[in-house]
Motif scaffolding. Sequence first.
Motif, PDB file in Angstrom:
ATOM      1  N   GLN A 344       0.857  -1.174   0.000  1.00  0.00           N
ATOM      2  CA  GLN A 344       0.000   0.000   0.000  1.00  0.00           C
ATOM      3  C   GLN A 344       0.901   1.234   0.000  1.00  0.00           C
ATOM      4  O   GLN A 344       2.043   1.176   0.440  1.00  0.00           O
ATOM      5  N   THR A 345       0.366   2.344  -0.517  1.00  0.00           N
ATOM      6  CA  THR A 345       1.110   3.600  -0.501  1.00  0.00           C
ATOM      7  C   THR A 345       0.451   4.547   0.496  1.00  0.00           C
ATOM      8  O   THR A 345      -0.765   4.778   0.433  1.00  0.00           O
ATOM      9  N   ILE A 346       1.260   5.072   1.389  1.00  0.00           N
ATOM     10  CA  ILE A 346       0.775   6.012   2.391  1.00  0.00           C
ATOM     11  C   ILE A 346       1.334   7.394   2.073  1.00  0.00           C
ATOM     12  O   ILE A 346       2.558   7.584   2.052  1.00  0.00           O
ATOM     13  N   TYR A 347       0.448   8.324   1.773  1.00  0.00           N
ATOM     14  CA  TYR A 347       0.858   9.713   1.526  1.00  0.00           C
ATOM     15  C   TYR A 347       0.581  10.537   2.781  1.00  0.00           C
ATOM     16  O   TYR A 347      -0.548  10.551   3.291  1.00  0.00           O
ATOM     17  N   VAL A 348       1.604  11.240   3.239  1.00  0.00           N
ATOM     18  CA  VAL A 348       1.446  12.160   4.363  1.00  0.00           C
ATOM     19  C   VAL A 348       1.692  13.570   3.832  1.00  0.00           C
ATOM     20  O   VAL A 348       2.749  13.842   3.240  1.00  0.00           O
ATOM     21  N   GLN A 349       0.736  14.449   4.013  1.00  0.00           N
ATOM     22  CA  GLN A 349       0.830  15.811   3.495  1.00  0.00           C
ATOM     23  C   GLN A 349       0.778  16.820   4.634  1.00  0.00           C
ATOM     24  O   GLN A 349       0.078  16.603   5.632  1.00  0.00           O
ATOM     25  N   ASP A 350       1.507  17.903   4.421  1.00  0.00           N
ATOM     26  CA  ASP A 350       1.423  19.039   5.335  1.00  0.00           C
ATOM     27  C   ASP A 350       0.798  20.179   4.555  1.00  0.00           C
ATOM     28  O   ASP A 350       1.455  20.852   3.758  1.00  0.00           O
ATOM     29  N   THR A 351      -0.485  20.392   4.746  1.00  0.00           N
ATOM     30  CA  THR A 351      -1.203  21.413   3.981  1.00  0.00           C
ATOM     31  C   THR A 351      -1.539  22.642   4.819  1.00  0.00           C
ATOM     32  O   THR A 351      -2.163  23.574   4.324  1.00  0.00           O
ATOM     33  N   GLN A 352      -1.145  22.670   6.052  1.00  0.00           N
ATOM     34  CA  GLN A 352      -1.494  23.764   6.935  1.00  0.00           C
ATOM     35  C   GLN A 352      -0.264  24.621   7.228  1.00  0.00           C
ATOM     36  O   GLN A 352       0.807  24.101   7.546  1.00  0.00           O
ATOM     37  N   GLY A 353      -0.436  25.914   7.086  1.00  0.00           N
ATOM     38  CA  GLY A 353       0.650  26.834   7.375  1.00  0.00           C
ATOM     39  C   GLY A 353       0.921  26.945   8.856  1.00  0.00           C
ATOM     40  O   GLY A 353       0.105  26.542   9.697  1.00  0.00           O
ATOM     41  N   PRO A 354       2.066  27.511   9.196  1.00  0.00           N
ATOM     42  CA  PRO A 354       2.387  27.690  10.603  1.00  0.00           C
ATOM     43  C   PRO A 354       1.412  28.650  11.271  1.00  0.00           C
ATOM     44  O   PRO A 354       0.785  29.506  10.635  1.00  0.00           O
ATOM     45  N   LEU A 355       1.297  28.520  12.572  1.00  0.00           N
ATOM     46  CA  LEU A 355       0.533  29.473  13.373  1.00  0.00           C
ATOM     47  C   LEU A 355       1.491  30.575  13.817  1.00  0.00           C
ATOM     48  O   LEU A 355       2.585  30.290  14.312  1.00  0.00           O
ATOM     49  N   MET A 356       1.071  31.861  13.643  1.00  0.00           N
ATOM     50  CA  MET A 356       1.998  32.948  13.938  1.00  0.00           C
ATOM     51  C   MET A 356       1.273  34.101  14.613  1.00  0.00           C
ATOM     52  O   MET A 356       0.169  34.486  14.222  1.00  0.00           O
ATOM     53  N   VAL A 357       1.926  34.653  15.635  1.00  0.00           N
ATOM     54  CA  VAL A 357       1.467  35.871  16.296  1.00  0.00           C
ATOM     55  C   VAL A 357       2.586  36.902  16.147  1.00  0.00           C
ATOM     56  O   VAL A 357       3.682  36.709  16.703  1.00  0.00           O
ATOM     57  N   PRO A 358       2.344  38.004  15.383  1.00  0.00           N
ATOM     58  CA  PRO A 358       3.412  38.976  15.154  1.00  0.00           C
ATOM     59  C   PRO A 358       3.684  39.794  16.417  1.00  0.00           C
ATOM     60  O   PRO A 358       2.839  39.882  17.319  1.00  0.00           O
ATOM     61  N   PRO A 359       4.867  40.446  16.491  1.00  0.00           N
ATOM     62  CA  PRO A 359       5.170  41.310  17.637  1.00  0.00           C
ATOM     63  C   PRO A 359       4.311  42.574  17.597  1.00  0.00           C
ATOM     64  O   PRO A 359       3.756  42.941  16.556  1.00  0.00           O
ATOM     65  N   PRO A 360       4.185  43.280  18.733  1.00  0.00           N
ATOM     66  CA  PRO A 360       3.352  44.489  18.754  1.00  0.00           C
ATOM     67  C   PRO A 360       3.999  45.647  17.980  1.00  0.00           C
ATOM     68  O   PRO A 360       5.185  45.631  17.657  1.00  0.00           O
ATOM     69  N   SER A 361       3.184  46.689  17.669  1.00  0.00           N
ATOM     70  CA  SER A 361       3.675  47.880  16.959  1.00  0.00           C
ATOM     71  C   SER A 361       4.620  48.686  17.845  1.00  0.00           C
ATOM     72  O   SER A 361       4.630  48.558  19.080  1.00  0.00           O
ATOM     73  N   LEU A 362       5.402  49.522  17.221  1.00  0.00           N
ATOM     74  CA  LEU A 362       6.365  50.371  17.929  1.00  0.00           C
ATOM     75  C   LEU A 362       6.119  51.843  17.590  1.00  0.00           C
ATOM     76  O   LEU A 362       5.695  52.181  16.476  1.00  0.00           O
ATOM     77  N   VAL A 363       6.406  52.710  18.544  1.00  0.00           N
ATOM     78  CA  VAL A 363       6.435  54.164  18.324  1.00  0.00           C
ATOM     79  C   VAL A 363       7.826  54.652  18.733  1.00  0.00           C
ATOM     80  O   VAL A 363       8.245  54.440  19.880  1.00  0.00           O
ATOM     81  N   GLY A 420       6.406  24.302   2.282  1.00  0.00           N
ATOM     82  CA  GLY A 420       6.111  25.486   1.491  1.00  0.00           C
ATOM     83  C   GLY A 420       4.844  26.201   1.885  1.00  0.00           C
ATOM     84  O   GLY A 420       4.425  27.139   1.201  1.00  0.00           O
ATOM     85  N   ASN A 421       4.202  25.806   2.980  1.00  0.00           N
ATOM     86  CA  ASN A 421       2.998  26.499   3.425  1.00  0.00           C
ATOM     87  C   ASN A 421       3.397  27.841   4.055  1.00  0.00           C
ATOM     88  O   ASN A 421       4.312  27.892   4.894  1.00  0.00           O
ATOM     89  N   LEU A 422       2.691  28.908   3.655  1.00  0.00           N
ATOM     90  CA  LEU A 422       3.048  30.277   4.049  1.00  0.00           C
ATOM     91  C   LEU A 422       1.952  30.895   4.907  1.00  0.00           C
ATOM     92  O   LEU A 422       0.757  30.783   4.595  1.00  0.00           O
ATOM     93  N   THR A 423       2.383  31.542   5.991  1.00  0.00           N
ATOM     94  CA  THR A 423       1.482  32.329   6.829  1.00  0.00           C
ATOM     95  C   THR A 423       2.065  33.732   6.936  1.00  0.00           C
ATOM     96  O   THR A 423       3.268  33.904   7.189  1.00  0.00           O
ATOM     97  N   GLU A 424       1.214  34.741   6.755  1.00  0.00           N
ATOM     98  CA  GLU A 424       1.655  36.136   6.844  1.00  0.00           C
ATOM     99  C   GLU A 424       0.822  36.882   7.868  1.00  0.00           C
ATOM    100  O   GLU A 424      -0.367  36.606   8.053  1.00  0.00           O
ATOM    101  N   ALA A 425       1.474  37.861   8.516  1.00  0.00           N
ATOM    102  CA  ALA A 425       0.779  38.723   9.475  1.00  0.00           C
ATOM    103  C   ALA A 425       1.506  40.047   9.565  1.00  0.00           C
ATOM    104  O   ALA A 425       2.727  40.131   9.338  1.00  0.00           O
ATOM    105  N   LYS A 426       0.769  41.135   9.869  1.00  0.00           N
ATOM    106  CA  LYS A 426       1.357  42.465   9.934  1.00  0.00           C
ATOM    107  C   LYS A 426       1.404  42.953  11.368  1.00  0.00           C
ATOM    108  O   LYS A 426       0.472  42.753  12.147  1.00  0.00           O
TER     109      LYS A 426
END
Length: 460
Positions: A344-363, A420-426
Motif C-alpha cells: 500500500q502507498t501512504i501519503y502524508v501531506q502538510d497542507t497547513q501553514g504555521p501558526l503565527m502571532v506577530p510582535p506588537p507595533s512600535l512608536v 512550502g505552506n506560508l502564513t503572513e501577518a502584519k
Amino acid sequence: MGLRGILASGLMLAATAAHGAEALNNDDLVEEMAALIGVHNAALPPSFVPDPVVGIPAAIVTYGANIGLKYVEPPLLVPPGWNEHPNSSDQCTFNFALGQSLSEYSNLLGFVNIRPLAGDWGEFTRDGVVDTYHANSDVDLTLTGPGVLAGRTSDQAPQLVRIPAGNHTYFWRAETRISDAFDLIIPAWMLGFNVGYYGAAFSDVGASAARQAARMNAAQQIMVDIAVEAGIVAGDQYGLFGSRPTVAHERTQDITVYDVIPPSIWSTRDVHQFEATDFGGVFWDRVADEVSPTVSASDACGRPHQLSNDHPPLLPIGATTLTWTVRDLGPTPSGGVNSRTLTQTIYVQDTQGPLMVPPPSLVIEVPALDSGIDGASVNVGAPRVVDLADPSPTVSNTVPDYFPKDSRTPVLWSATDASGNLTEAKSSSSRLKQARARTRRQWCLTWPPARSPPTRSTLC
C-alpha cells in the motif's frame, strides 16, 4: 498369617515399581523379563507335585514371579517418523485408513502368543513395524495423536485418519495389565498359609537392590488394598475380575505433512492519505486503526497464520510504501513457511501553514534635526511561530533599510514551513515622530523674602 500374609509376601517376591522418569531400555526390559519368566517356568512343574514340601514352595515362587512379570514394562518398538505431501483433494491433509488404535496382546509362559498383536496400523508403519511383547502377561498397545480416534479395535470398522499439514507427534503406549482376582487373590487363597520366607532372592533375579526395595514398597501398599478386599471379597466388587494397568512403556513417532498452499492476502484500499500531525509526519499509531482493517488474510486449510507489515514508527511527509506479509506455519518441503505480500502507498501531506502571532507595533521618537532612523538599529521584536509538522519554520519580515520621520511603516511577517505552506501577518505599524523641543527657563526668587509669596515675573 493367612491370606494377608500370602498376598503381601507373594508380591514382595517380585512386584516391580514403576520406573518414573527413568529412561526405558528395551534390552534391559528383556533381560529382566527373561529372569522372571525363567524362575516362573522352572518352579512351575514342581508346583504340581502332591508333596507339600515340594509343591507349595514351588507354587509360591511361581506366584511371586508371575506377579513380578506384571510389573515389568513391555519392550516396545515403534517405526521411525516420516514426511509426506497432502493427498486430499483440497491439498490440506494426508488421509489413510487405520485398522485400529488399540490392540490387545497376551502371552502364555513366554512361549505362546495366545492373542497376537494386530499388524494393520496403516501408514504409521510404512517405514517399519510396531511391536511389543511380554511373558505370561496381557498388554494393551494404544496409539494416540491428531486425527486418531482412541480406543478403536480391529473388531470395529477401520477409521479414516486425516493428518493436517504441520509437525505432529504420535504416542505409542504399551501397558502391562494385571487381574486382581486371577493373578492375586485366587492363587493366594489357594495357597492358604504364610509363605513369606520362600524364594525372595530367586524370583527377583535380574533386578538391582534398589529395584527390589522399590518393588517391595509398592507391593506392600498395593497388597494392603487388595487384601482388605480379598478377606471377604465379592465377585462384583471393584471390578476384581477385570484387569487394570500396572506399568507402561511409551514412545513417540513424529510425522510431518507439508503445507503446500500459500495463504491469501488482499486489500480493499491501495492508497491512504493523511495530514501531518507530528513533527516530520504522522506516527503510525495514530493511523494504524484506519489502515489495518483494509488488509485481510486467510489460510485455505484453516490453519493459523501471521499478518504483519514493515511500517516505520513515524510515517514521514511524502510517500511511504507499506509492505504487508502473511505467513503460515509451514513446513514446506524446503523446511520454511509459505508467504505472500502486497503493498500500500501512504501519503502524508502538510497542507497547513504555521501558526503565527506577530510582535506588537512600535512608536519611536527621533531628534528634531534627524530625518529618520536606520532600520538595522530598530529592534522590531520577533513573532511567535508554531507548526505541527515542521519544528523550525523559516521566518522573514519586510523591515525597510530606513524609517523616515513622521511616517507609519507597516511590517509584514512571513512564516514558511518545510512543505512550502506560508502564513503572513502584519505588525500594525512602526511610527516615527519628531521629539518635542523643550525650553529651559529659570525663575528667580526675591531675597529676603517678603511677606507675600514671590512672583515669577522676574527672569534671571
